[in-house]
Design a protein around this motif. Structure first.
Motif, PDB file in Angstrom:
ATOM      1  N   ASN A  49      25.905  55.580  20.449  1.00  0.00           N
ATOM      2  CA  ASN A  49      27.057  56.017  21.151  1.00  0.00           C
ATOM      3  C   ASN A  49      27.192  55.021  22.254  1.00  0.00           C
ATOM      4  OD1 ASN A  49      24.845  57.884  22.032  1.00  0.00           O
ATOM      5  ND2 ASN A  49      26.206  58.187  23.973  1.00  0.00           N
ATOM      6  N   ASP A 125      28.291  57.167  26.938  1.00  0.00           N
ATOM      7  CA  ASP A 125      29.165  56.444  26.001  1.00  0.00           C
ATOM      8  C   ASP A 125      29.337  55.053  26.231  1.00  0.00           C
ATOM      9  OD1 ASP A 125      29.052  58.819  24.253  1.00  0.00           O
ATOM     10  OD2 ASP A 125      30.951  59.252  24.807  1.00  0.00           O
TER      11      ASP A 125
ATOM     12  N   CYS B  87      33.046  65.787  21.663  1.00  0.00           N
ATOM     13  CA  CYS B  87      32.770  65.203  23.258  1.00  0.00           C
ATOM     14  C   CYS B  87      33.170  66.453  24.030  1.00  0.00           C
ATOM     15  CB  CYS B  87      33.652  64.061  23.271  1.00  0.00           C
ATOM     16  SG  CYS B  87      33.637  63.345  24.898  1.00  0.00           S
ATOM     17  N   ARG B  88      32.402  66.990  24.917  1.00  0.00           N
ATOM     18  CA  ARG B  88      32.653  67.928  25.889  1.00  0.00           C
ATOM     19  C   ARG B  88      33.079  69.225  25.240  1.00  0.00           C
ATOM     20  NH1 ARG B  88      32.350  66.559  30.742  1.00  0.00           N
ATOM     21  NH2 ARG B  88      31.495  64.483  31.083  1.00  0.00           N
ATOM     22  N   ILE B 175      26.010  71.413  25.896  1.00  0.00           N
ATOM     23  CA  ILE B 175      25.500  70.556  26.999  1.00  0.00           C
ATOM     24  C   ILE B 175      25.521  68.988  26.574  1.00  0.00           C
ATOM     25  CG2 ILE B 175      23.584  69.982  28.477  1.00  0.00           C
ATOM     26  CD1 ILE B 175      22.900  73.040  28.716  1.00  0.00           C
ATOM     27  N   HIS B 178      28.477  67.251  26.494  1.00  0.00           N
ATOM     28  CA  HIS B 178      28.787  66.810  27.785  1.00  0.00           C
ATOM     29  C   HIS B 178      27.986  65.433  28.340  1.00  0.00           C
ATOM     30  CE1 HIS B 178      31.055  70.493  28.017  1.00  0.00           C
ATOM     31  NE2 HIS B 178      31.487  70.025  29.010  1.00  0.00           N
ATOM     32  N   ILE B 179      27.116  65.063  27.630  1.00  0.00           N
ATOM     33  CA  ILE B 179      26.330  63.854  28.144  1.00  0.00           C
ATOM     34  C   ILE B 179      26.648  62.549  27.204  1.00  0.00           C
ATOM     35  CG2 ILE B 179      23.933  62.852  27.970  1.00  0.00           C
ATOM     36  CD1 ILE B 179      22.785  65.781  28.545  1.00  0.00           C
ATOM     37  N   MET B 180      26.942  62.970  25.814  1.00  0.00           N
ATOM     38  CA  MET B 180      27.258  61.827  24.948  1.00  0.00           C
ATOM     39  C   MET B 180      28.128  62.334  23.662  1.00  0.00           C
ATOM     40  SD  MET B 180      23.800  61.171  22.783  1.00  0.00           S
ATOM     41  CE  MET B 180      22.709  61.646  24.161  1.00  0.00           C
TER      42      MET B 180
END
Lengths: 222, 222
Positions: A49, A125, B87-88, B175, B178-180
């Motif tokens: 990513n 990302d 994503c998120r 979680i 939220h990082i990738m």
């Protein structure tokens, strides 16, 4: 997202490979939990990513709460591209397995420590543009003699002679090939200047190595 | 080497997700450099060279000097397979992005510490078999209610109730997303029993979750 990236299977980065940085951190390393400096290269991954390209806009990172992070940083490295499957090679033979060289910029959250795998800070990302091209290995007589510069909005911010690396390219390839088999197309970002460069929204970042090229990216969010 | 593996793009593992282990380590965590337990999940990757399958022989690791390492260890985890780009996402919605479940065994060198990315210990070739199949998500009503057992040569060595995880499956997916960004086919090994199981050359290892299956591998080098 990962189409057309120069990296297509694995990107391994080497942390803490700047002799000056290691010297500066010596006091911290001698405290708990290690009580000594690293005895082996400290490695981390930039997973799928993160892979990006020359010219791409780098997304400004958001924190867990969805709010833009206050600060980001960037480092640049020579990228070594593996040409043949390689397992447990000696440092003497290691460069025979290199097909070419390129540049890797590594955008991240500012580092708070050198412990615990920093997946959040390092795996944003699109945070690892690679390029602009892969220069054939035979055009670079001595990779350890190269110099990586990093400019922000045209101003030179970092100038790292690879002769200042704790471990050179051939030694690193040898060590990593003793840890894991490397496949053609996999890349190693061999070392970054210890001081990452702070960047702001909208900044243009140029990573450059003479004879390898210039990798240009801009920060989004402006 | 990586053909026919169930994992084909990314395998993220969650370390230190056993409440009992965290409690046991509390004293160490309160020392330098952190002086507190982890506040976020500690993640690591099993890269492409580690991916393997049910039934495969796991190569006995060698040290830098080429000599067989004295000891290896194994842990087993539920593997969560992502079905849609994510994503998120919130924890409430996270399970909607899961297409199925499987097992992940993680063979490694014994851990010496919980600091610094342990690439050498965790990234051995073929050290992450995944399988035997991917069980559709709708067959598992509550992944956090599962139990992972690990047997060596037919003797039960580890029995980990996922209700003992510090963070459950949905919270972890939230979680990490939220990082990738996560892509379809990517996998998360959500948690291992804190005590890894020692293995010897020639051992047969069965990782099992009722309703998910049994993942069987043998250690080479005997």
């Amino acid at each position: 997202m990962t189409a057309n990236t120069l990296v297509n299977s694995k990107l391994v980065c080497v942390a803490l490979n700047d002799k000056a940085q290691l010297a500066a951190l010596e006091g911290a390393f001698n405290e708990a939990p290690y009580k000594k400096p690293p005895t082996q290269p400290v490695l981390y991954y930039k997973p799928r990513n993160t892979w990006s390209v020359n010219g791409a806009e780098i997304e400004w990172a958001k924190d867990f709460d969805g709010v833009d992070v206050p600060a980001m940083a960037v480092g640049a490295s020579l990228g070594v591209v593996i040409g043949k499957e390689i397992c447990r090679v000696s440092a003497e033979d290691a460069l025979d397995y290199v097909v070419g060289y390129t540049l890797v910029s590594d955008f991240s959250l500012p580092e708070e420590s050198y412990y615990r795998p920093d997946i959040k800070g390092k795996c944003l990302d699109g945070s690892a543009p690679v390029g602009p091209t892969i220069v054939p290995a035979d055009q670079i007589s001595n990779p350890d003699a190269l110099r990586v510069t990093l400019s922000v909005n045209g101003h030179l911010r970092s100038n790292f002679e690879l002769s200042g690396m704790q471990r050179g390219v051939a030694e690193l390839i040898s060590i990593i090939s003793h840890i894991m088999t490397l496949q053609p197309g996999e890349m190693i970002a061999v070392g970054f200047a210890g001081d990452r460069v702070a960047v702001a929204k909208g900044d243009r970042v140029d990573a450059q190595i003479e004879g390898v090229g210039t990798l240009t990216n801009t920060l989004g969010g402006a």
